[in-house]
Design a protein around this motif. Structure first.
Motif, short mmCIF file in Angstrom:
data_model
loop_
_atom_site.label_atom_id
_atom_site.label_comp_id
_atom_site.label_asym_id
_atom_site.label_seq_id
_atom_site.Cartn_x
_atom_site.Cartn_y
_atom_site.Cartn_z
N GLN A 119 12.57 7.79 -36.93
CA GLN A 119 12.29 8.93 -36.07
C GLN A 119 11.84 10.12 -36.91
O GLN A 119 12.43 10.41 -37.95
CB GLN A 119 13.56 9.27 -35.28
CG GLN A 119 13.42 10.41 -34.30
CD GLN A 119 14.63 10.58 -33.40
OE1 GLN A 119 15.52 9.73 -33.35
NE2 GLN A 119 14.68 11.68 -32.68
N LYS A 149 8.32 11.57 -32.59
CA LYS A 149 7.75 10.23 -32.70
C LYS A 149 8.73 9.24 -33.30
O LYS A 149 9.52 9.59 -34.19
CB LYS A 149 6.48 10.29 -33.55
CG LYS A 149 5.41 11.18 -32.97
CD LYS A 149 4.15 11.20 -33.82
CE LYS A 149 3.08 12.08 -33.17
NZ LYS A 149 1.83 12.09 -33.94
N CYS A 150 8.67 8.00 -32.82
CA CYS A 150 9.53 6.94 -33.33
C CYS A 150 8.71 5.66 -33.53
O CYS A 150 7.76 5.41 -32.78
CB CYS A 150 10.68 6.66 -32.38
SG CYS A 150 11.90 7.98 -32.36
N THR A 151 9.08 4.90 -34.54
CA THR A 151 8.51 3.58 -34.75
C THR A 151 9.63 2.55 -34.76
O THR A 151 10.78 2.87 -35.10
CB THR A 151 7.73 3.50 -36.08
OG1 THR A 151 8.64 3.78 -37.16
CG2 THR A 151 6.60 4.50 -36.11
N LYS A 177 3.57 -0.36 -32.38
CA LYS A 177 5.03 -0.32 -32.38
C LYS A 177 5.55 1.11 -32.58
O LYS A 177 6.41 1.37 -33.44
CB LYS A 177 5.62 -1.29 -33.41
CG LYS A 177 5.43 -2.75 -33.00
CD LYS A 177 6.23 -3.72 -33.86
CE LYS A 177 5.59 -3.91 -35.19
NZ LYS A 177 6.23 -4.96 -36.00
N HIS A 178 4.99 2.03 -31.79
CA HIS A 178 5.56 3.37 -31.81
C HIS A 178 5.57 3.98 -30.43
O HIS A 178 4.80 3.59 -29.55
CB HIS A 178 4.91 4.27 -32.86
CG HIS A 178 3.47 4.63 -32.60
ND1 HIS A 178 3.04 5.44 -31.57
CD2 HIS A 178 2.35 4.30 -33.29
CE1 HIS A 178 1.74 5.58 -31.62
NE2 HIS A 178 1.29 4.91 -32.64
N SER A 191 6.65 7.91 -28.28
CA SER A 191 6.80 9.34 -28.50
C SER A 191 7.37 10.04 -27.27
O SER A 191 7.13 9.61 -26.14
CB SER A 191 5.45 9.97 -28.83
OG SER A 191 4.87 9.40 -29.98
#
Lengths: 112, 115
Positions: free
Chosen positions: B6, B22-24, B71-72, B74
């Motif tokens: 994150q 944002k996160c992956t 693979k993200h 938001s």
């Protein structure tokens, strides 16, 4: 409609002791998950109970154990406490295999 | 196993501005992505979630987008208000053939909205 409740709110223990934390799920929910949240970190999954059985377990040692009662309430037990066990312990409830999890306020455990 | 990263860890905005977190995630089998808001002294509160068969979801000032290929995912907050100040966590449901619905969380973003 009562949400998820946890007791106690705060707890102070010394190294080597044992502790029991309690959780009552949201009305109508039958699944309880436990998480450990260290200061400044995201919650880490400990285990999940459904139909009084441990359905899923995270990467925590056997010192962490749990139980779920027929009324769906749950306990988290930690034996041989270490300083590193100091954290906020969160309980989340959900319904069956539904994804949405709702958290309680947590129990703050301090190990001295 | 699943890993969720994150960014940013802290975010400061002026009231009325937009905020994006944002996160992956690592497990391509993950299909459920919730966002939680945690205020001081409280447990995380579910604010919005998205499933892998949907690319975007909105709820008033909050929206979440998902890019499965990359693979993200938001979180977007528009017209921020001081009461939006809190720690926000993204999460992904653990898969790997497990029967449960365990969530893997990111490390959180502390959002500060100044008036």
């Amino acid at each position: 409609d009562a949400g998820v409740t946890q007791s106690p709110t705060h707890l102070i223990k010394t190294r080597g002791q044992q502790v029991t934390l309690r959780c009552s799920p949201k009305s109508g929910h039958d699944t309880v998950s436990w998480y450990q949240q260290a200061l400044g970190q995201g919650p880490q999954f400990i285990f999940q109970y459904y139909e009084e059985e441990e359905r899923q377990r995270g990467n925590f040692p056997d010192r962490f154990s749990g139980h779920q009662y027929p009324n769906y309430s749950s306990e988290l037990n930690v034996n041989a406490l270490l300083l590193g066990d100091s954290a906020l312990y969160l309980c989340a409830s959900s319904l069956g295999r539904r994804n949405e999890q709702f958290f309680g306020p947590g129990t703050r455990l301090t190990v001295l | 196993g699943e890993n969720v990263e994150q960014h940013p860890s802290t975010l400061s905005v002026q009231e009325g501005d937009s905020a994006v977190i944002k996160c992956t995630y690592s497990d391509s089998a993950s299909n459920y992505f919730p966002w939680y808001k945690q205020e001081l002294g409280k447990g995380p509160q579910l604010i919005i979630d998205i499933r892998s068969n949907v690319g975007e979801k909105k709820d008033q000032r909050i929206a979440v987008t998902l890019n499965k290929t990359a693979k993200h995912f938001s979180l977007h907050i528009t017209e921020t208000q001081p009461e939006d100040s809190a720690v926000y966590f993204c999460a992904a449901k653990m898969e790997m053939g497990q029967a449960g619905t365990a969530l893997i969380f990111g490390k959180g973003t502390t959002l500060s909205v100044s008036s």
